[in-house]
Design a protein around this motif. Sequence first.
Motif, short mmCIF file in Angstrom:
data_model
loop_
_atom_site.label_atom_id
_atom_site.label_comp_id
_atom_site.label_asym_id
_atom_site.label_seq_id
_atom_site.Cartn_x
_atom_site.Cartn_y
_atom_site.Cartn_z
N TYR A 51 0.86 -1.19 0.00
CA TYR A 51 0.00 0.00 0.00
C TYR A 51 0.89 1.23 0.00
N ASP A 52 0.30 2.37 -0.30
CA ASP A 52 1.00 3.65 -0.20
C ASP A 52 0.74 4.23 1.17
N LEU A 53 1.78 4.65 1.84
CA LEU A 53 1.67 5.39 3.10
C LEU A 53 2.09 6.82 2.79
N SER A 54 1.18 7.74 2.90
CA SER A 54 1.48 9.17 2.71
C SER A 54 1.37 9.86 4.06
N ILE A 55 2.37 10.63 4.40
CA ILE A 55 2.32 11.44 5.61
C ILE A 55 2.16 12.87 5.15
N ARG A 56 1.12 13.50 5.65
CA ARG A 56 0.71 14.84 5.23
C ARG A 56 0.46 15.68 6.47
N THR A 57 0.68 16.97 6.35
CA THR A 57 0.30 17.87 7.43
C THR A 57 -1.05 18.50 7.11
N VAL A 58 -1.87 18.60 8.15
CA VAL A 58 -3.23 19.11 7.98
C VAL A 58 -3.55 20.12 9.08
N THR A 59 -4.64 20.84 8.88
CA THR A 59 -5.11 21.81 9.88
C THR A 59 -6.35 21.25 10.58
N ALA A 60 -6.86 21.99 11.54
CA ALA A 60 -8.04 21.56 12.30
C ALA A 60 -9.24 21.33 11.39
N GLU A 61 -9.32 22.07 10.30
CA GLU A 61 -10.45 21.91 9.37
C GLU A 61 -10.49 20.50 8.78
N PHE A 62 -9.34 19.91 8.57
CA PHE A 62 -9.28 18.54 8.05
C PHE A 62 -9.99 17.58 9.00
N PHE A 63 -9.71 17.73 10.31
CA PHE A 63 -10.32 16.83 11.30
C PHE A 63 -11.83 17.07 11.40
N ALA A 64 -12.26 18.30 11.29
CA ALA A 64 -13.70 18.60 11.32
C ALA A 64 -14.40 17.91 10.15
#
Length: 152
Positions: free
Chosen positions: A65-78
């Motif tokens: 599988y592909d494992l991508s590590i990305r940075t996100v903001t609080a809006e992503f979690f909402a």
Amino acid sequence: MAYKLKEVTLRTDNSPDGMEKIAALWKDIETGKLPLLFDSEGNFLQGLSPVSLYSNYESDEKGEYDLSIRTVTAEFFASLEKDTAEGKYFKLETTGERVQDCTALAWQQVWRLSAEGKLKRAFATDIESSVPKEYTKDGKAHCYLYISLRKE
């Protein structure tokens, strides 16, 4: 000129060698060698959280599988919580002393539930967010998994 990466992707699997590759990737991110949490000049980037995205599954948890590590903001979690409420994801939370422990426990629970037929995985894009105990109110590491569900 400072720069930062938005995402880094690794093709891997759940073998011991694959787990070593994942650990090495995280080490490069945590130390700033790969500037996801820090810019290229070593400045910490405020307001961003790292998440792991698992996608492009060869088959199931036994394949690549592909494992991508990305940075996100609080809006992503909402948005993710909204998608979970709509039945697109199954959410699982575990805690432990170390991130590695609660992450391993969370994935073991997913695999068990899947094997028992209690979790209908889509093997589309699964998301993991882990929080070290140094950043939590209860002093425990937390792992949150969002497992994509098959449409029935």
